[in-house]
Write a protein that holds these residues in place. Sequence first.
Motif, PDB file in Angstrom:
ATOM      1  N   PRO A   1       0.501  -1.097  -0.265  1.00  0.00           N
ATOM      2  CA  PRO A   1       0.053  -0.334   0.040  1.00  0.00           C
ATOM      3  C   PRO A   1       0.943   0.752   0.227  1.00  0.00           C
ATOM      4  CG  PRO A   1      -0.057  -0.748   2.452  1.00  0.00           C
ATOM      5  CD  PRO A   1      -0.025  -2.206   0.798  1.00  0.00           C
ATOM      6  N   TRP A   2       2.176   1.560   0.307  1.00  0.00           N
ATOM      7  CA  TRP A   2       2.904   2.496   0.225  1.00  0.00           C
ATOM      8  C   TRP A   2       3.983   2.288  -1.421  1.00  0.00           C
ATOM      9  CZ3 TRP A   2       2.001  -0.301   4.826  1.00  0.00           C
ATOM     10  CH2 TRP A   2       1.306  -0.056   5.480  1.00  0.00           C
ATOM     11  N   SER A   3       3.179   2.235  -2.226  1.00  0.00           N
ATOM     12  CA  SER A   3       4.151   2.010  -3.034  1.00  0.00           C
ATOM     13  C   SER A   3       4.782   3.332  -3.851  1.00  0.00           C
ATOM     14  CB  SER A   3       3.679   1.608  -4.484  1.00  0.00           C
ATOM     15  OG  SER A   3       3.987   2.002  -5.645  1.00  0.00           O
ATOM     16  N   GLU A   4       4.436   4.272  -3.432  1.00  0.00           N
ATOM     17  CA  GLU A   4       4.600   5.742  -4.030  1.00  0.00           C
ATOM     18  C   GLU A   4       6.002   6.373  -3.172  1.00  0.00           C
ATOM     19  OE1 GLU A   4       6.575   9.766  -3.232  1.00  0.00           O
ATOM     20  OE2 GLU A   4       4.338   8.971  -2.398  1.00  0.00           O
ATOM     21  N   PRO A   5       5.700   5.856  -1.421  1.00  0.00           N
ATOM     22  CA  PRO A   5       7.133   6.405  -1.404  1.00  0.00           C
ATOM     23  C   PRO A   5       8.149   5.468  -1.264  1.00  0.00           C
ATOM     24  CG  PRO A   5       5.279   5.868   0.383  1.00  0.00           C
ATOM     25  CD  PRO A   5       4.826   5.643  -1.098  1.00  0.00           C
ATOM     26  N   VAL A   6       8.229   3.966  -1.569  1.00  0.00           N
ATOM     27  CA  VAL A   6       8.725   3.018  -1.429  1.00  0.00           C
ATOM     28  C   VAL A   6       9.933   3.552  -2.672  1.00  0.00           C
ATOM     29  CG1 VAL A   6       9.549   1.262  -1.724  1.00  0.00           C
ATOM     30  CG2 VAL A   6       8.021   1.553   0.240  1.00  0.00           C
ATOM     31  N   ARG A   7       9.246   3.941  -3.790  1.00  0.00           N
ATOM     32  CA  ARG A   7       9.744   3.584  -4.680  1.00  0.00           C
ATOM     33  C   ARG A   7      10.250   5.215  -4.501  1.00  0.00           C
ATOM     34  NH1 ARG A   7       7.319  -0.058  -8.757  1.00  0.00           N
ATOM     35  NH2 ARG A   7       7.722   1.102 -10.468  1.00  0.00           N
ATOM     36  N   THR A   8       9.907   5.981  -4.395  1.00  0.00           N
ATOM     37  CA  THR A   8      10.959   7.362  -4.722  1.00  0.00           C
ATOM     38  C   THR A   8      11.420   6.617  -3.559  1.00  0.00           C
ATOM     39  OG1 THR A   8       8.512   8.847  -4.624  1.00  0.00           O
ATOM     40  CG2 THR A   8      10.560   9.639  -3.563  1.00  0.00           C
ATOM     41  N   SER A   9      12.201   6.315  -3.089  1.00  0.00           N
ATOM     42  CA  SER A   9      12.832   5.839  -1.401  1.00  0.00           C
ATOM     43  C   SER A   9      13.703   4.991  -1.868  1.00  0.00           C
ATOM     44  CB  SER A   9      12.888   4.903  -0.597  1.00  0.00           C
ATOM     45  OG  SER A   9      11.860   6.559   0.561  1.00  0.00           O
ATOM     46  N   LEU A  10      13.587   4.447  -3.517  1.00  0.00           N
ATOM     47  CA  LEU A  10      14.469   3.305  -3.822  1.00  0.00           C
ATOM     48  C   LEU A  10      15.456   4.335  -5.016  1.00  0.00           C
ATOM     49  CD1 LEU A  10      12.210  -0.044  -4.742  1.00  0.00           C
ATOM     50  CD2 LEU A  10      14.581  -0.159  -3.327  1.00  0.00           C
TER      51      LEU A  10
END
Length: 602
Positions: A216-225
């Motif tokens: 459910p936290w795809s956007e913050p995870v992808r930005t952090s990656l």
Amino acid sequence: MSRPIEDYALIGDTQTAALVSREGSIDWLCLPRFDSGACFAALLGEPGHGRWLLAPAGGTPPRVRRRYRKDSLVLETEFTTAEGVVRVVDCMPPRDCTPDLIRVVEGVKGQVSMHLELIIRFDYGSVVPWVTKNGAELQAVAGPDALSLYTPVKTHGHHLTTVADFTVSEGQRIPFVLRWHPSNEPAPEPLDALAAVADTEQWWREWFGHCTYQGPWSEPVRTSLMALKALTYAPTGGIVAAATTSLPERLGGIRNWDYRFCWLRDATFTLYALLLSGFREEALAWRDWLLRSVAGDPAKIQIMYGVAGERRLTELTLDWLPGYEHSRPVRTGNSAVTQFQLDVFGELADALFQARRVGIPGDLRAWNMTRELMDFLESGWKQPDEGLWEVRGPRRHFTHSKMMAWVAFDRAVRAVERFGREGPVERWRAIRDIIHAEICTRAWNSQRGAFTQSYDSSSLDASLLLMPLVGFLPHTDPRVVGTVRAIERDLVKDGFVRRYHTHEIEDGLPPGEGAFLACSFWLADNYVLQGRLDEAKGLFQRLLELRNDVGLLAEEYDPVAKRQLGNFPQAFSHVGLINTAFNLTEQLISPAIYRRGNGEEP
């Protein structure tokens, strides 16, 4: 006046990075590497120390909206003015040879007057270059550095600054390309800016094709990656702690350090984040960087290295720079490199063990390195050290350091048991048990009902939130529960976790710093382990709300001033975000938490 740290966005080419402010000014850029001298250093001083402004001209300040193009480090900053709407697209193409900085001005609506101000100052704002013009090329040269600007816009010099005023109409796209090269070599050929932007966007999207996170936290995870990838020095696989130096832990303070190096303390957490997210190639490159960098005498292992494994990171003070919001001194290099930190032996042993456990091909060098580490630690674990937080004061027996020595012996034992490696496992088991017993005796404070920062002390330390995460004690152990409770009571302020009370330790520096974001993520991880999922989700959501408008986090946060603090963007903060997101994602809670803990499959 300095822009707030959170006003900046990151662009980069996986060898260096630039910071772009909301007003369209590139205020920080080191060329050709992360740790090279800055040609734009206004972040730590004034515009005259170097910057590249590209924004609407004069009048009422425009309304600003910005974003990264989906799954890419291509930044769009949109300015809405009384005349119309204009967009500035910024990126740095992953390089084949020399670094390039691309800026494209796009007319969206109406006709907007634009202003360019290019102030090139090599060596952190101290060197004014010799600027010449040759047809469409503007070249700035000083010492070993040269920058060439290519654009169809007519520029001219004014008070040692390159300026231009022009208009952009709806549908029009005006390119600007800044290319660095060694001053003793010919200038590179002009670059097709529009094609370079498209290629950069495609490169990042193809890279994101490896991402496996579906929670459910795809956007913050992808930005952090994406931030982690941008902080990776591609030629070696080393990952710098941040793109900047000397952004303060307290506004106006002196706790200003250079973070453009690679810390061993980040090793295991970074490995988890990359592997959990599907980026096996980056994890392997990071593992190999570790092996190359620490090769040699285990007694001389450093806590940090340069991006290519350099060991001499001499700390210098740049007296001509006034510092971010007058936070002085401004430093390059980091004298903490000479500190003895016992915890790095555990971080390294753990990273090598976990890499092998999750299927990264075994490497004889890795086990030989582990054996060398253990030989040193058999007596070395007894020594006091400067600790995880690089305290610049007397050495002491830090609890976290001893715990990580325990981790080193634990992972060595497990490597023998699980992978059939050869080593004196009975001796290692015995030392592991001795360290465990000593910590439980000397670091436990019955009056506080908690483990403390160092032996026989009463001070708390947020690093002890790692106890259940590394498997030292189970999360159900009353001593762990008590330690978490004590940290909640004494180190949590305004909802976020501080590392320790800076006034309680003798380090020769004035007290005061913000909440340390990585520690706040660790607290959320402990909540997950303890089944306090609502509290975990609540804390995680508050942490996500600290990100700036493009999803980036610094090292610390001041909950009173509501400002990000410390170097930016901070890899450790984004690694914490990624790992906590996995821990909170229902179907992955056990794998993420227990990979570090007991080394067994869930």
